[in-house]
Design a protein around this motif. Structure first.
Motif, PDB file in Angstrom:
ATOM      1  N   PHE A 112       5.468   3.561   1.867  1.00 15.11           N
ATOM      2  CA  PHE A 112       4.951   2.276   1.395  1.00 15.11           C
ATOM      3  C   PHE A 112       4.796   1.389   2.626  1.00 15.11           C
ATOM      4  O   PHE A 112       5.607   1.491   3.565  1.00 15.11           O
ATOM      5  CB  PHE A 112       5.962   1.562   0.481  1.00 15.11           C
ATOM      6  CG  PHE A 112       6.170   2.192  -0.858  1.00 15.11           C
ATOM      7  CD1 PHE A 112       5.293   1.959  -1.908  1.00 15.11           C
ATOM      8  CD2 PHE A 112       7.292   2.977  -1.090  1.00 15.11           C
ATOM      9  CE1 PHE A 112       5.515   2.508  -3.159  1.00 15.11           C
ATOM     10  CE2 PHE A 112       7.522   3.537  -2.345  1.00 15.11           C
ATOM     11  CZ  PHE A 112       6.628   3.297  -3.379  1.00 15.11           C
ATOM     12  N   GLU A 117       0.875  -1.183   0.000  1.00 10.22           N
ATOM     13  CA  GLU A 117       0.000   0.000   0.000  1.00 10.22           C
ATOM     14  C   GLU A 117       0.909   1.230   0.000  1.00 10.22           C
ATOM     15  O   GLU A 117       2.035   1.164   0.481  1.00 10.22           O
ATOM     16  CB  GLU A 117      -0.815  -0.068   1.299  1.00 10.22           C
ATOM     17  CG  GLU A 117      -1.730   1.100   1.548  1.00 10.22           C
ATOM     18  CD  GLU A 117      -2.636   0.861   2.784  1.00 10.22           C
ATOM     19  OE1 GLU A 117      -3.031  -0.286   3.037  1.00 10.22           O
ATOM     20  OE2 GLU A 117      -2.923   1.835   3.478  1.00 10.22           O
ATOM     21  N   HIS A 118       0.432   2.346  -0.513  1.00  9.32           N
ATOM     22  CA  HIS A 118       1.249   3.563  -0.454  1.00  9.32           C
ATOM     23  C   HIS A 118       0.378   4.798  -0.327  1.00  9.32           C
ATOM     24  O   HIS A 118      -0.841   4.709  -0.338  1.00  9.32           O
ATOM     25  CB  HIS A 118       2.191   3.651  -1.664  1.00  9.32           C
ATOM     26  CG  HIS A 118       1.545   4.169  -2.917  1.00  9.32           C
ATOM     27  ND1 HIS A 118       2.063   5.223  -3.625  1.00  9.32           N
ATOM     28  CD2 HIS A 118       0.429   3.786  -3.581  1.00  9.32           C
ATOM     29  CE1 HIS A 118       1.294   5.456  -4.682  1.00  9.32           C
ATOM     30  NE2 HIS A 118       0.307   4.604  -4.675  1.00  9.32           N
ATOM     31  N   HIS A 152       8.715   1.421  -8.432  1.00 11.41           N
ATOM     32  CA  HIS A 152       8.274   0.688  -7.245  1.00 11.41           C
ATOM     33  C   HIS A 152       6.866   0.179  -7.492  1.00 11.41           C
ATOM     34  O   HIS A 152       5.998   0.940  -7.905  1.00 11.41           O
ATOM     35  CB  HIS A 152       8.296   1.581  -6.009  1.00 11.41           C
ATOM     36  CG  HIS A 152       8.342   0.816  -4.720  1.00 11.41           C
ATOM     37  ND1 HIS A 152       7.346  -0.054  -4.330  1.00 11.41           N
ATOM     38  CD2 HIS A 152       9.278   0.767  -3.743  1.00 11.41           C
ATOM     39  CE1 HIS A 152       7.671  -0.594  -3.159  1.00 11.41           C
ATOM     40  NE2 HIS A 152       8.842  -0.122  -2.782  1.00 11.41           N
ATOM     41  N   ILE A 208       9.773  -6.234  -6.921  1.00 11.67           N
ATOM     42  CA  ILE A 208       9.112  -5.171  -6.156  1.00 11.67           C
ATOM     43  C   ILE A 208       9.613  -3.804  -6.600  1.00 11.67           C
ATOM     44  O   ILE A 208       8.844  -2.876  -6.817  1.00 11.67           O
ATOM     45  CB  ILE A 208       9.395  -5.291  -4.635  1.00 11.67           C
ATOM     46  CG1 ILE A 208       9.013  -6.664  -4.094  1.00 11.67           C
ATOM     47  CG2 ILE A 208       8.696  -4.180  -3.869  1.00 11.67           C
ATOM     48  CD1 ILE A 208       9.487  -6.898  -2.657  1.00 11.67           C
ATOM     49  N   VAL A 209      10.937  -3.678  -6.684  1.00 11.08           N
ATOM     50  CA  VAL A 209      11.517  -2.346  -6.875  1.00 11.08           C
ATOM     51  C   VAL A 209      12.755  -2.404  -7.777  1.00 11.08           C
ATOM     52  O   VAL A 209      13.489  -3.398  -7.766  1.00 11.08           O
ATOM     53  CB  VAL A 209      11.863  -1.726  -5.488  1.00 11.08           C
ATOM     54  CG1 VAL A 209      12.870  -2.560  -4.717  1.00 11.08           C
ATOM     55  CG2 VAL A 209      12.352  -0.284  -5.594  1.00 11.08           C
ATOM     56  N   ILE A 264      17.998   3.276  -2.335  1.00 12.34           N
ATOM     57  CA  ILE A 264      17.232   2.151  -1.805  1.00 12.34           C
ATOM     58  C   ILE A 264      17.157   2.258  -0.280  1.00 12.34           C
ATOM     59  O   ILE A 264      16.118   1.952   0.311  1.00 12.34           O
ATOM     60  CB  ILE A 264      17.767   0.776  -2.287  1.00 12.34           C
ATOM     61  CG1 ILE A 264      16.770  -0.340  -1.976  1.00 12.34           C
ATOM     62  CG2 ILE A 264      19.132   0.437  -1.730  1.00 12.34           C
ATOM     63  CD1 ILE A 264      15.477  -0.277  -2.734  1.00 12.34           C
ATOM     64  N   LEU A 322      14.471   4.840   0.267  1.00  9.59           N
ATOM     65  CA  LEU A 322      13.162   4.278  -0.106  1.00  9.59           C
ATOM     66  C   LEU A 322      12.595   3.439   1.024  1.00  9.59           C
ATOM     67  O   LEU A 322      11.410   3.514   1.345  1.00  9.59           O
ATOM     68  CB  LEU A 322      13.347   3.351  -1.308  1.00  9.59           C
ATOM     69  CG  LEU A 322      12.962   3.854  -2.676  1.00  9.59           C
ATOM     70  CD1 LEU A 322      13.287   2.786  -3.714  1.00  9.59           C
ATOM     71  CD2 LEU A 322      11.488   4.163  -2.727  1.00  9.59           C
ATOM     72  N   HIS A 367       7.038  14.352   6.214  1.00  8.90           N
ATOM     73  CA  HIS A 367       7.194  13.747   7.529  1.00  8.90           C
ATOM     74  C   HIS A 367       7.358  14.841   8.584  1.00  8.90           C
ATOM     75  O   HIS A 367       8.110  15.790   8.363  1.00  8.90           O
ATOM     76  CB  HIS A 367       8.450  12.865   7.566  1.00  8.90           C
ATOM     77  CG  HIS A 367       8.343  11.621   6.735  1.00  8.90           C
ATOM     78  ND1 HIS A 367       7.564  10.553   7.105  1.00  8.90           N
ATOM     79  CD2 HIS A 367       8.922  11.272   5.556  1.00  8.90           C
ATOM     80  CE1 HIS A 367       7.668   9.593   6.185  1.00  8.90           C
ATOM     81  NE2 HIS A 367       8.491  10.006   5.236  1.00  8.90           N
ATOM     82  N   ALA A 385      10.098   6.559   2.145  1.00  7.04           N
ATOM     83  CA  ALA A 385       8.986   6.578   1.185  1.00  7.04           C
ATOM     84  C   ALA A 385       7.786   5.853   1.805  1.00  7.04           C
ATOM     85  O   ALA A 385       7.935   4.762   2.358  1.00  7.04           O
ATOM     86  CB  ALA A 385       9.407   5.920  -0.115  1.00  7.04           C
ATOM     87  N   VAL A 438       7.342   3.177   7.861  1.00  6.51           N
ATOM     88  CA  VAL A 438       7.220   2.677   6.486  1.00  6.51           C
ATOM     89  C   VAL A 438       8.045   1.410   6.259  1.00  6.51           C
ATOM     90  O   VAL A 438       9.056   1.187   6.941  1.00  6.51           O
ATOM     91  CB  VAL A 438       7.599   3.773   5.463  1.00  6.51           C
ATOM     92  CG1 VAL A 438       6.741   5.013   5.679  1.00  6.51           C
ATOM     93  CG2 VAL A 438       9.082   4.105   5.547  1.00  6.51           C
ATOM     94  N   THR A 439       7.614   0.584   5.301  1.00  5.35           N
ATOM     95  CA  THR A 439       8.285  -0.701   5.055  1.00  5.35           C
ATOM     96  C   THR A 439       8.399  -1.020   3.560  1.00  5.35           C
ATOM     97  O   THR A 439       8.234  -2.161   3.146  1.00  5.35           O
ATOM     98  CB  THR A 439       7.522  -1.844   5.755  1.00  5.35           C
ATOM     99  OG1 THR A 439       6.146  -1.819   5.331  1.00  5.35           O
ATOM    100  CG2 THR A 439       7.580  -1.730   7.265  1.00  5.35           C
ATOM    101  N   GLY A 440       8.671   0.013   2.742  1.00  6.29           N
ATOM    102  CA  GLY A 440       8.788  -0.241   1.302  1.00  6.29           C
ATOM    103  C   GLY A 440      10.160  -0.740   0.903  1.00  6.29           C
ATOM    104  O   GLY A 440      10.983  -1.106   1.735  1.00  6.29           O
ATOM    105  N   GLY A 441      10.405  -0.708  -0.403  1.00  7.47           N
ATOM    106  CA  GLY A 441      11.704  -1.098  -0.955  1.00  7.47           C
ATOM    107  C   GLY A 441      11.835  -2.587  -1.193  1.00  7.47           C
ATOM    108  O   GLY A 441      10.963  -3.346  -0.853  1.00  7.47           O
ATOM    109  N   PHE A 488      -3.250   5.020   6.918  1.00 10.23           N
ATOM    110  CA  PHE A 488      -2.696   3.946   6.089  1.00 10.23           C
ATOM    111  C   PHE A 488      -2.361   2.711   6.914  1.00 10.23           C
ATOM    112  O   PHE A 488      -2.145   2.807   8.123  1.00 10.23           O
ATOM    113  CB  PHE A 488      -1.428   4.433   5.367  1.00 10.23           C
ATOM    114  CG  PHE A 488      -1.714   5.502   4.352  1.00 10.23           C
ATOM    115  CD1 PHE A 488      -2.178   5.180   3.082  1.00 10.23           C
ATOM    116  CD2 PHE A 488      -1.556   6.845   4.680  1.00 10.23           C
ATOM    117  CE1 PHE A 488      -2.470   6.171   2.153  1.00 10.23           C
ATOM    118  CE2 PHE A 488      -1.844   7.842   3.756  1.00 10.23           C
ATOM    119  CZ  PHE A 488      -2.299   7.497   2.492  1.00 10.23           C
TER     120      PHE A 488
END
Lengths: 147, 83
Positions: A120, A49-50, A79, A90-91, A111, A114, B61, A118, B80-83, B6
């Motif tokens: 996400f 989700e983002h 992404h 994923i990225v 990275i 990110l 932020h 970021a 957050v937990t992206g990448g 979120f």
């Protein structure tokens, strides 16, 4: 020159690298990172989700910072969002520069940012149970080296 | 103001996005969290442990001392937990 995409569809790393390669002969080095969904502990799916708008903005801020810190010719970030299964990409983070050090550093820097800035969020699914992924301290440590 | 939630914050409040009138006397994120907690069990749960919450105001932020205006877009989410 910097390209940033957030999308549900898969991407083709070769196509991304092809764009980075087309530098009119100025580039001497391409570095890239591709993150994949691991089948950790019986993971069957991962949903990402983002925060539309803020995501692109955060990536743009750090892409601009990377361009200030290193002499880059081009930078590409892709992404994915939505539901992904083990083995899926994923990225993608890729950088082009005259010399390899700038390209390597910029990819690592982006990275790391990110993962920690970021907006996400990953939700993992195992045996029908969904759990939100907790942020990792190791990721905070990784990003702290750039400050 | 516009509030956005979120990940598990959204699941606990039961909404992803809503309009909210900034209550009189609420000037920063900490005070807004206090006000949101009183809106029901889901909100009390979502905003119960602030150490697990992060906040963005107008897509940047911020920490919980950040000042708020009536037209701000305020988002609450886990780290957050992206990448």
């Amino acid at each position: 020159m910097t390209a940033i995409r957030v999308q549900a569809e898969d991407f083709d790393p070769a196509a991304e690298l092809a764009v980075l390669t087309a530098s009119g002969g100025k580039s001497g080095a391409l570095a890239s990172f591709v993150g994949l969904v691991r089948a950790d502990g019986g993971l069957t799916a991962m949903t990402i989700e983002h925060y539309p708008g803020m995501t692109e903005r955060e990536i743009e801020i750090h892409a601009a910072e990377a361009c200030e810190r290193w002499p880059l010719l081009d930078l590409r970030v892709v992404h994915r969002i939505g539901m992904l299964t083990p083995g899926e990409r994923i990225v993608f983070v890729g950088a082009s520069a005259a010399h390899r050090e700038a390209a390597f550093r910029a990819v690592e820097f982006l990275i790391d940012y990110l993962k920690t800035r970021a907006p996400f969020w990953k939700q993992e699914e195992r045996a029908g149970q969904k759990t939100w992924v907790d942020a990792k301290e190791t990721d905070e440590k990784a990003v702290s080296r750039w400050r | 103001m516009k509030l956005l939630y979120f990940a598990w914050v959204r699941q606990k409040t039961g909404v992803g996005e809503e309009e909210f009138a900034l209550p009189a006397g609420v000037r920063d994120v900490t005070a807004l969290i206090e006000a949101l907690r009183k809106r029901g069990a889901g909100y009390a749960d979502a905003f119960g442990n602030v150490s697990r919450l992060r906040c963005a105001v107008n897509q940047q932020h911020v920490d919980f001392a950040a000042r708020l205006g009536a037209d701000d877009e305020v988002a609450f989410f886990p780290p957050v937990t992206g990448g």
